[in-house]
Design an enzyme around this catalytic site. Sequence first.
Site, PDB file in Angstrom:
ATOM      1  N   LYS A   1       1.953  -1.017  -8.349  1.00 12.72           N
ATOM      2  CA  LYS A   1       1.742  -0.066  -9.444  1.00 12.72           C
ATOM      3  C   LYS A   1       1.348  -0.804 -10.725  1.00 12.72           C
ATOM      4  CE  LYS A   1       3.076   3.776  -7.287  1.00 12.72           C
ATOM      5  NZ  LYS A   1       2.161   4.903  -7.050  1.00 12.72           N
TER       6      LYS A   1
ATOM      7  N   TYR B   1       6.316  -2.410  -4.193  1.00 12.00           N
ATOM      8  CA  TYR B   1       5.931  -1.104  -4.737  1.00 12.00           C
ATOM      9  C   TYR B   1       5.672  -1.208  -6.239  1.00 12.00           C
ATOM     10  CZ  TYR B   1       6.322   3.857  -5.988  1.00 12.00           C
ATOM     11  OH  TYR B   1       6.092   5.133  -6.483  1.00 12.00           O
TER      12      TYR B   1
END
Length: 223
Positions: free
Chosen positions: A129, A125
């Site tokens: 990003k 994750y």
Amino acid sequence: MGARSCLILGASGLVGGHLLRFVLDDPEYTNVVVLGRRSLGIESSKLVEVVVDFDRPETYRAHAAVDDVFSCLGTTIKKAGSQEAFRKVDYEYPLAIARAASEARARQYLIVTAVGADSKSRVFYNRAKGEVEDALRSVAFPDGLKIFHPSLLLGDRDESRSGERVASVVMKATSGLFMGGLKRYRAIDASQVARAMWKAARTEPSGERVYEGASLFELAARA
């Protein structure tokens, strides 16, 4: 300043919904374009809703000629169904639209990612990003790139996320403990993030800027 135009990605989401209300209430924004997979059913004389297929750039390219581009797109791996599908929403789509907007001479690009975003992270994750942030740095905008790093977002979501509800209660109860360098991990209301994005587009200097922790809360609170 004169009239401004903007484009919002993710206006059906938690941050994007608040942001849409801010720009619609702002008389300086006279043209507000929302790209999405479905209509939001909101009526405003300055709102243009465009139902698009994000996998087909020809469905949105003609609408990218605006001053400010706000990207509030985001999902979860659970909702997306796979890491590959997650990456499409959180990496491929924001980057593709940034490139289209740059070619259309948009002035600046503002994106909300997450605290801990790092392209070298071992956490998928955070890595995804960070990777979109790195990729966006190579896309030219005259007034630059502005990145927002919230921690846990507070607010009412359409879908149920029981784990986040529990975390929200805990984060609210312990918010006073997140001081100094830990403030970057303090939970923040989605409306504050949206307000910070809106204020940054209107008032912050040109160039690349990252807002997290104290700088994010302070910008959101600015009159």
